[in-house]
Scaffold this motif. Structure first.
Motif, PDB file in Angstrom:
ATOM      1  N   GLY A   8      -3.949   9.262  -9.388  1.00  0.00           N
ATOM      2  CA  GLY A   8      -2.590   9.781  -9.224  1.00  0.00           C
ATOM      3  C   GLY A   8      -2.440  11.246  -9.577  1.00  0.00           C
ATOM      4  N   ILE A   9      -2.355  12.089  -8.535  1.00  0.00           N
ATOM      5  CA  ILE A   9      -2.106  13.516  -8.782  1.00  0.00           C
ATOM      6  C   ILE A   9      -0.729  13.890  -8.220  1.00  0.00           C
ATOM      7  N   GLY A  10      -0.048  14.771  -8.915  1.00  0.00           N
ATOM      8  CA  GLY A  10       1.283  15.184  -8.481  1.00  0.00           C
ATOM      9  C   GLY A  10       1.685  16.473  -9.178  1.00  0.00           C
ATOM     10  N   MET A  30     -15.779  11.999  -4.408  1.00  0.00           N
ATOM     11  CA  MET A  30     -14.575  11.702  -3.636  1.00  0.00           C
ATOM     12  C   MET A  30     -13.490  11.159  -4.573  1.00  0.00           C
ATOM     13  N   TYR A  31     -12.267  11.249  -4.125  1.00  0.00           N
ATOM     14  CA  TYR A  31     -11.127  10.685  -4.861  1.00  0.00           C
ATOM     15  C   TYR A  31     -10.679   9.448  -4.088  1.00  0.00           C
ATOM     16  N   VAL A  32     -10.744   8.271  -4.709  1.00  0.00           N
ATOM     17  CA  VAL A  32     -10.526   7.024  -3.960  1.00  0.00           C
ATOM     18  C   VAL A  32      -9.188   6.990  -3.214  1.00  0.00           C
ATOM     19  N   PHE A  66      -6.170  -0.765   3.535  1.00  0.00           N
ATOM     20  CA  PHE A  66      -6.498  -1.937   2.727  1.00  0.00           C
ATOM     21  C   PHE A  66      -5.338  -2.912   2.574  1.00  0.00           C
ATOM     22  N   SER A  67      -4.125  -2.469   2.847  1.00  0.00           N
ATOM     23  CA  SER A  67      -2.986  -3.356   2.583  1.00  0.00           C
ATOM     24  C   SER A  67      -2.597  -4.186   3.807  1.00  0.00           C
ATOM     25  N   THR A  68      -3.544  -4.393   4.696  1.00  0.00           N
ATOM     26  CA  THR A  68      -3.342  -5.357   5.772  1.00  0.00           C
ATOM     27  C   THR A  68      -4.698  -5.960   6.120  1.00  0.00           C
ATOM     28  N   GLY A  74       3.958  10.947  -7.119  1.00  0.00           N
ATOM     29  CA  GLY A  74       3.390  11.427  -5.860  1.00  0.00           C
ATOM     30  C   GLY A  74       4.143  12.584  -5.235  1.00  0.00           C
ATOM     31  N   LEU A  75       3.466  13.304  -4.365  1.00  0.00           N
ATOM     32  CA  LEU A  75       4.086  14.420  -3.646  1.00  0.00           C
ATOM     33  C   LEU A  75       4.989  13.909  -2.531  1.00  0.00           C
ATOM     34  N   VAL A  76       4.824  12.634  -2.161  1.00  0.00           N
ATOM     35  CA  VAL A  76       5.670  12.023  -1.122  1.00  0.00           C
ATOM     36  C   VAL A  76       6.271  10.764  -1.748  1.00  0.00           C
ATOM     37  N   THR A 124       5.494   6.766  -1.296  1.00  0.00           N
ATOM     38  CA  THR A 124       4.214   6.179  -1.730  1.00  0.00           C
ATOM     39  C   THR A 124       4.473   5.156  -2.843  1.00  0.00           C
ATOM     40  N   GLY A 125       3.714   4.090  -2.840  1.00  0.00           N
ATOM     41  CA  GLY A 125       3.869   3.057  -3.868  1.00  0.00           C
ATOM     42  C   GLY A 125       3.183   3.474  -5.151  1.00  0.00           C
ATOM     43  N   LEU A 126       3.820   3.159  -6.292  1.00  0.00           N
ATOM     44  CA  LEU A 126       3.171   3.590  -7.537  1.00  0.00           C
ATOM     45  C   LEU A 126       2.021   2.667  -7.928  1.00  0.00           C
ATOM     46  N   VAL A 155      -3.712  -8.328  -9.288  1.00  0.00           N
ATOM     47  CA  VAL A 155      -2.437  -7.783  -8.803  1.00  0.00           C
ATOM     48  C   VAL A 155      -1.640  -7.293 -10.006  1.00  0.00           C
ATOM     49  N   ALA A 156      -1.374  -6.007 -10.060  1.00  0.00           N
ATOM     50  CA  ALA A 156      -0.557  -5.456 -11.150  1.00  0.00           C
ATOM     51  C   ALA A 156       0.905  -5.747 -10.817  1.00  0.00           C
ATOM     52  N   THR A 157       1.485  -6.709 -11.532  1.00  0.00           N
ATOM     53  CA  THR A 157       2.880  -7.077 -11.236  1.00  0.00           C
ATOM     54  C   THR A 157       3.854  -6.140 -11.937  1.00  0.00           C
ATOM     55  N   ALA A 188      -5.010  -9.349   1.152  1.00  0.00           N
ATOM     56  CA  ALA A 188      -4.669  -7.924   1.062  1.00  0.00           C
ATOM     57  C   ALA A 188      -3.450  -7.784   0.164  1.00  0.00           C
ATOM     58  N   VAL A 189      -3.564  -6.958  -0.874  1.00  0.00           N
ATOM     59  CA  VAL A 189      -2.437  -6.718  -1.777  1.00  0.00           C
ATOM     60  C   VAL A 189      -1.738  -5.442  -1.314  1.00  0.00           C
ATOM     61  N   ARG A 190      -0.422  -5.522  -1.171  1.00  0.00           N
ATOM     62  CA  ARG A 190       0.330  -4.368  -0.677  1.00  0.00           C
ATOM     63  C   ARG A 190       1.405  -3.941  -1.672  1.00  0.00           C
ATOM     64  N   GLY A 191       1.318  -2.662  -2.075  1.00  0.00           N
ATOM     65  CA  GLY A 191       2.389  -2.098  -2.908  1.00  0.00           C
ATOM     66  C   GLY A 191       3.310  -1.288  -2.002  1.00  0.00           C
ATOM     67  N   GLY A 192       3.019   0.010  -1.876  1.00  0.00           N
ATOM     68  CA  GLY A 192       3.819   0.887  -1.020  1.00  0.00           C
ATOM     69  C   GLY A 192       3.272   1.010   0.391  1.00  0.00           C
ATOM     70  N   ALA A 193       2.161   0.327   0.694  1.00  0.00           N
ATOM     71  CA  ALA A 193       1.555   0.285   2.043  1.00  0.00           C
ATOM     72  C   ALA A 193       1.049   1.641   2.525  1.00  0.00           C
ATOM     73  N   HIS A 194       0.711   2.560   1.602  1.00  0.00           N
ATOM     74  CA  HIS A 194       0.246   3.893   1.999  1.00  0.00           C
ATOM     75  C   HIS A 194      -1.278   4.038   1.960  1.00  0.00           C
ATOM     76  N   SER A 195      -2.001   2.935   1.857  1.00  0.00           N
ATOM     77  CA  SER A 195      -3.468   3.036   1.870  1.00  0.00           C
ATOM     78  C   SER A 195      -3.931   3.757   3.129  1.00  0.00           C
ATOM     79  N   ILE A 196      -4.734   4.776   2.943  1.00  0.00           N
ATOM     80  CA  ILE A 196      -5.225   5.540   4.092  1.00  0.00           C
ATOM     81  C   ILE A 196      -6.271   4.710   4.833  1.00  0.00           C
TER      82      ILE A 196
HETATM   83  C1  LIG Z   1       1.913  10.273   2.738  1.00  0.00           C
HETATM   84  C2  LIG Z   1       0.983  10.087   1.567  1.00  0.00           C
HETATM   85  C3  LIG Z   1       1.100  10.908   0.463  1.00  0.00           C
HETATM   86  C4  LIG Z   1       0.247  10.753  -0.618  1.00  0.00           C
HETATM   87  N1  LIG Z   1       0.367  11.593  -1.700  1.00  0.00           N
HETATM   88  C5  LIG Z   1      -0.441  11.429  -2.757  1.00  0.00           C
HETATM   89  C6  LIG Z   1      -0.314  12.265  -3.898  1.00  0.00           C
HETATM   90  O1  LIG Z   1       0.547  13.131  -3.967  1.00  0.00           O
HETATM   91  N2  LIG Z   1      -1.162  12.064  -4.929  1.00  0.00           N
HETATM   92  C7  LIG Z   1      -2.108  11.071  -4.923  1.00  0.00           C
HETATM   93  O2  LIG Z   1      -2.828  10.938  -5.902  1.00  0.00           O
HETATM   94  N3  LIG Z   1      -2.243  10.271  -3.859  1.00  0.00           N
HETATM   95  C8  LIG Z   1      -1.426  10.424  -2.783  1.00  0.00           C
HETATM   96  N4  LIG Z   1      -1.577   9.609  -1.698  1.00  0.00           N
HETATM   97  C9  LIG Z   1      -2.610   8.580  -1.713  1.00  0.00           C
HETATM   98  C10 LIG Z   1      -2.072   7.329  -2.404  1.00  0.00           C
HETATM   99  O3  LIG Z   1      -2.213   7.481  -3.796  1.00  0.00           O
HETATM  100  C11 LIG Z   1      -2.873   6.110  -1.969  1.00  0.00           C
HETATM  101  O4  LIG Z   1      -2.749   5.953  -0.592  1.00  0.00           O
HETATM  102  C12 LIG Z   1      -2.393   4.851  -2.700  1.00  0.00           C
HETATM  103  O5  LIG Z   1      -3.363   3.840  -2.546  1.00  0.00           O
HETATM  104  C13 LIG Z   1      -1.074   4.359  -2.161  1.00  0.00           C
HETATM  105  O6  LIG Z   1      -0.603   3.284  -2.894  1.00  0.00           O
HETATM  106  P1  LIG Z   1       0.376   2.222  -2.212  1.00  0.00           P
HETATM  107  O7  LIG Z   1       0.730   1.218  -3.251  1.00  0.00           O
HETATM  108  O8  LIG Z   1       1.461   2.917  -1.492  1.00  0.00           O
HETATM  109  O9  LIG Z   1      -0.573   1.635  -1.102  1.00  0.00           O
HETATM  110  P2  LIG Z   1      -1.031   0.165  -0.601  1.00  0.00           P
HETATM  111  O10 LIG Z   1      -1.494   0.392   0.785  1.00  0.00           O
HETATM  112  O11 LIG Z   1       0.070  -0.811  -0.796  1.00  0.00           O
HETATM  113  O12 LIG Z   1      -2.195  -0.153  -1.551  1.00  0.00           O
HETATM  114  C14 LIG Z   1      -3.325   0.682  -1.662  1.00  0.00           C
HETATM  115  C15 LIG Z   1      -4.400  -0.032  -2.456  1.00  0.00           C
HETATM  116  O13 LIG Z   1      -3.925  -0.324  -3.754  1.00  0.00           O
HETATM  117  C16 LIG Z   1      -3.873  -1.732  -3.974  1.00  0.00           C
HETATM  118  N5  LIG Z   1      -2.598  -2.030  -4.639  1.00  0.00           N
HETATM  119  C17 LIG Z   1      -1.385  -1.533  -4.330  1.00  0.00           C
HETATM  120  N6  LIG Z   1      -0.481  -1.976  -5.213  1.00  0.00           N
HETATM  121  C18 LIG Z   1      -1.143  -2.786  -6.072  1.00  0.00           C
HETATM  122  C19 LIG Z   1      -0.756  -3.538  -7.203  1.00  0.00           C
HETATM  123  N7  LIG Z   1       0.499  -3.551  -7.648  1.00  0.00           N
HETATM  124  N8  LIG Z   1      -1.705  -4.238  -7.858  1.00  0.00           N
HETATM  125  C20 LIG Z   1      -2.988  -4.227  -7.436  1.00  0.00           C
HETATM  126  N9  LIG Z   1      -3.414  -3.517  -6.373  1.00  0.00           N
HETATM  127  C21 LIG Z   1      -2.494  -2.817  -5.704  1.00  0.00           C
HETATM  128  C22 LIG Z   1      -3.972  -2.348  -2.596  1.00  0.00           C
HETATM  129  O14 LIG Z   1      -4.538  -3.594  -2.609  1.00  0.00           O
HETATM  130  C23 LIG Z   1      -4.823  -1.354  -1.846  1.00  0.00           C
HETATM  131  O15 LIG Z   1      -6.183  -1.570  -2.100  1.00  0.00           O
HETATM  132  C24 LIG Z   1      -0.739   9.745  -0.604  1.00  0.00           C
HETATM  133  C25 LIG Z   1      -0.863   8.915   0.517  1.00  0.00           C
HETATM  134  C26 LIG Z   1      -0.012   9.084   1.585  1.00  0.00           C
HETATM  135  C27 LIG Z   1      -0.170   8.210   2.781  1.00  0.00           C
END
Ligand SMILES: Cc1cc2nc3c(=O)[nH]c(=O)nc-3n(C[C@H](O)[C@H](O)[C@H](O)COP(=O)(O)OP(=O)(O)OC[C@H]3O[C@@H](n4cnc5c(N)ncnc54)[C@H](O)[C@@H]3O)c2cc1C
Length: 468
Positions: free
Chosen positions: A153-155, A421-423, A87-89, A138-140, A143-145, A204-206, A76-84
């Motif tokens: 990515g919408i904002g 759907m929007y992934v 997926f990041s665990t 992001g609007l929050v 969230t991980g970029l 993994v996008a470093t 599981a690859v984790r960036g900001g851990a905001h996967s709904i």
């Molecule tokens: C509170 C909240 C607000 C949000 N607001 C918006 C918004 O305004 N606009 C919008 O478009 N979306 C929004 N989202 C959705 C958000 O774009 C997705 O949840 C996104 O996947 C979060 O990325 P993350 O890196 O934080 O998550 P993670 O859980 O870390 O990763 C999500 C997915 O991306 C992969 N991933 C993460 N980082 C990398 C990397 N560096 N290289 C390769 N794979 C990677 C992971 O493996 C996983 O499959 C929001 C989600 C939440 C929970």
């Protein structure tokens, strides 16, 4: 899986060898910080990984990818851990955690920024706003970029500057083989195309390089609240306004419940309320006439639209979206926000299962719609609205029923658009949902890129493009 089961997956000696090979931290079940390290934003996914590797750099990423592959463990690859969808665990797998890799380097002259794959929007905005620059984020801000950009990515800058992935110039990616490749329009252009909407399927996008634009430091934005009973009037009026809004204005309607916050009168706390969020990013001192009609959609309960630092606008919603609740998102593109669509939306919202459950309608179009469908893996660009139905609960009791509410609401609205759907707003992990996110020709091309960069599907904890 229990913590004990997870601890037995990788022996202490093997974990020790990995720790010796990385600069970052290897965390095992039973370690002091294991519980904190295994938690992701969405508490629905409460899993017990065998190892969490907090990578300190690209070398650690390569080691961790090779470790997971050689041990045959789910990765599981984790960036900001905001996967709904969570997926990041993973239960019993390896979590490659990029959160220590959050540096952002800005080149103000070239108007470019390079961010490490674990940076959040708060990290990014902090560095870029020092130079009055920004890209669609992001609007929050927590969230991980990484995941955000790879999914689209919408904002608030969407209509002026496009999706976040439209602003991606290049990325460094560690592939399933543990090779570092550079992806841009010139190098590995198939991968570069796939990264812009295809999610984390290819590696993994470093680091990710973005185009920046002059934004702020002060913009015109915020929220204006209307009583729940005015929902039809507000939505109808907003829909009419969206047909002539300039690209500098990005807005959304949030059908929600008034939180107990000091800026809303106590008399409305806990009652249905309609929030219109907006940001105008045109020249400072202009735009009041553009946002003025939003203030008059009905008699407001509170009008909090006005000049605001861009960085504050980016964090305005953070307090409402704290980690630790149960969440499910589902989405659809909407072409036709007709009166009957608005009636359906309001009826669905009225049946929401918890006060925290919401319906968002984002205004899309503008720069997002001017990129051709073939240019990036994010292909559905012409629908003027994006629906996000959110089931949210702080305690999680009965949460399955709540997700049914969201799924049904989405299904009822899907007929008003292309049923796409929007992934990034998809809380499910089914193959049908992934296919529903891409036109068939885009999906076929994604499969071809997947075959080239990850033929064994090592990167499968994502909205998965299966290689076969
Ligand atoms: C509170 C909240 C607000 C949000 N607001 C918006 C918004 O305004 N606009 C919008 O478009 N979306 C929004 N989202 C959705 C958000 O774009 C997705 O949840 C996104 O996947 C979060 O990325 P993350 O890196 O934080 O998550 P993670 O859980 O870390 O990763 C999500 C997915 O991306 C992969 N991933 C993460 N980082 C990398 C990397 N560096 N290289 C390769 N794979 C990677 C992971 O493996 C996983 O499959 C929001 C989600 C939440 C929970």
């Amino acid at each position: 899986m229990t913590m004990t089961d997870a601890r037995n997956v990788v022996g202490e000696a093997t974990a020790g060898e990995l720790q010796a090979a990385v600069r970052g931290q290897v965390i095992r079940p039973g370690d002091n910080d294991y519980d904190e390290a295994r938690a992701i934003w969405n508490a629905t996914h409460d899993k017990y990984p065998a190892l969490i590797v907090r990578c300190a750099g690209t070398a650690d990423v390569i080691q961790t990818v090779e470790f997971a592959r050689s041990q045959g463990l789910p990765l599981a690859v984790r960036g900001g851990a905001h996967s709904i969808a969570g997926f990041s665990t993973s239960d019993g797998g390896v979590v490659l955690d990029l959160s220590l890799m959050n540096a952002v380097r800005v080149d103000p002259q070239a108007r470019r920024a390079v961010a490490q794959g674990g940076a959040t929007w708060a990290d990014f905005d902090h560095e870029t706003q020092a130079f009055g620059l920004a890209t669609t984020g992001g609007l929050v801000s927590t969230t991980g970029l990484g995941g955000f950009t790879l999914g689209g990515g919408i904002g608030w800058l969407l209509r002026k500057h496009g999706l976040t992935c439209d602003n991606l110039i290049s990325a460094d990616v560690v592939t399933a083989e543990g090779h570092l490749v550079h992806a841009s329009a010139e190098q590995n252009s198939d991968l570069f195309w796939a990264l812009r909407g295809g999610g984390g399927n290819f590696g993994v996008a470093t680091s990710l390089e973005y185009a920046l634009h002059r934004v702020g430091p002060t913009v015109l934005g915020g929220l204006v609240f209307f009583p729940g009973e005015a929902a039809r009037q507000v939505l109808t009026g907003w829909r009419n306004l969206t047909t002539t809004m300039p690209d500098e204005l990005t807005s959304l309607v949030d059908l929600t419940t008034a939180p107990p916050v000091p800026f809303l009168p106590e008399s409305v706390h806990g009652k249905p309320i309609v929030a219109v969020g907006a940001m105008y990013c045109g020249p400072q001192g202009s735009g009041e006439d553009v946002i003025a009609p939003l203030r008059k959609l009905a008699e407001p309960v509170a009008d909090l639209l006005g000049p605001i630092p861009y960085a504050a606008m980016q964090q305005m919603l953070d307090p409402l979206w704290q980690a630790g609740a149960q969440n499910y998102f589902t989405s659809a593109m909407i072409d036709d926000l007709s009166d009957s669509a608005i009636d359906e939306l309001i009826a669905r919202w009225s049946a929401k299962p918890t006060p925290q459950s919401e319906v968002h309608i984002h205004h899309a179009g503008g720069a997002m719609a001017r990129v051709s469908a073939a240019e990036t893996a994010f292909a559905h660009r012409t629908s003027p609205y994006l629906l996000n139905v959110i089931a949210r609960s702080v305690d999680g009791v009965g949460f399955d029923g709540y997700t049914t509410w969201a799924r049904d609401a989405r299904a009822a609205m899907a007929g008003y658009g292309p049923d796409i759907m929007y992934v990034n707003f998809t809380g499910d992990a089914g193959a049908d949902k992934v296919r529903a996110s891409y036109p068939p020709e885009t999906y076929a091309k994604l499969v071809a890129v997947k075959r080239r960069y990850d033929p064994t599907n090592l990167f499968r904890l994502n909205q998965n493009i299966a290689p076969e």
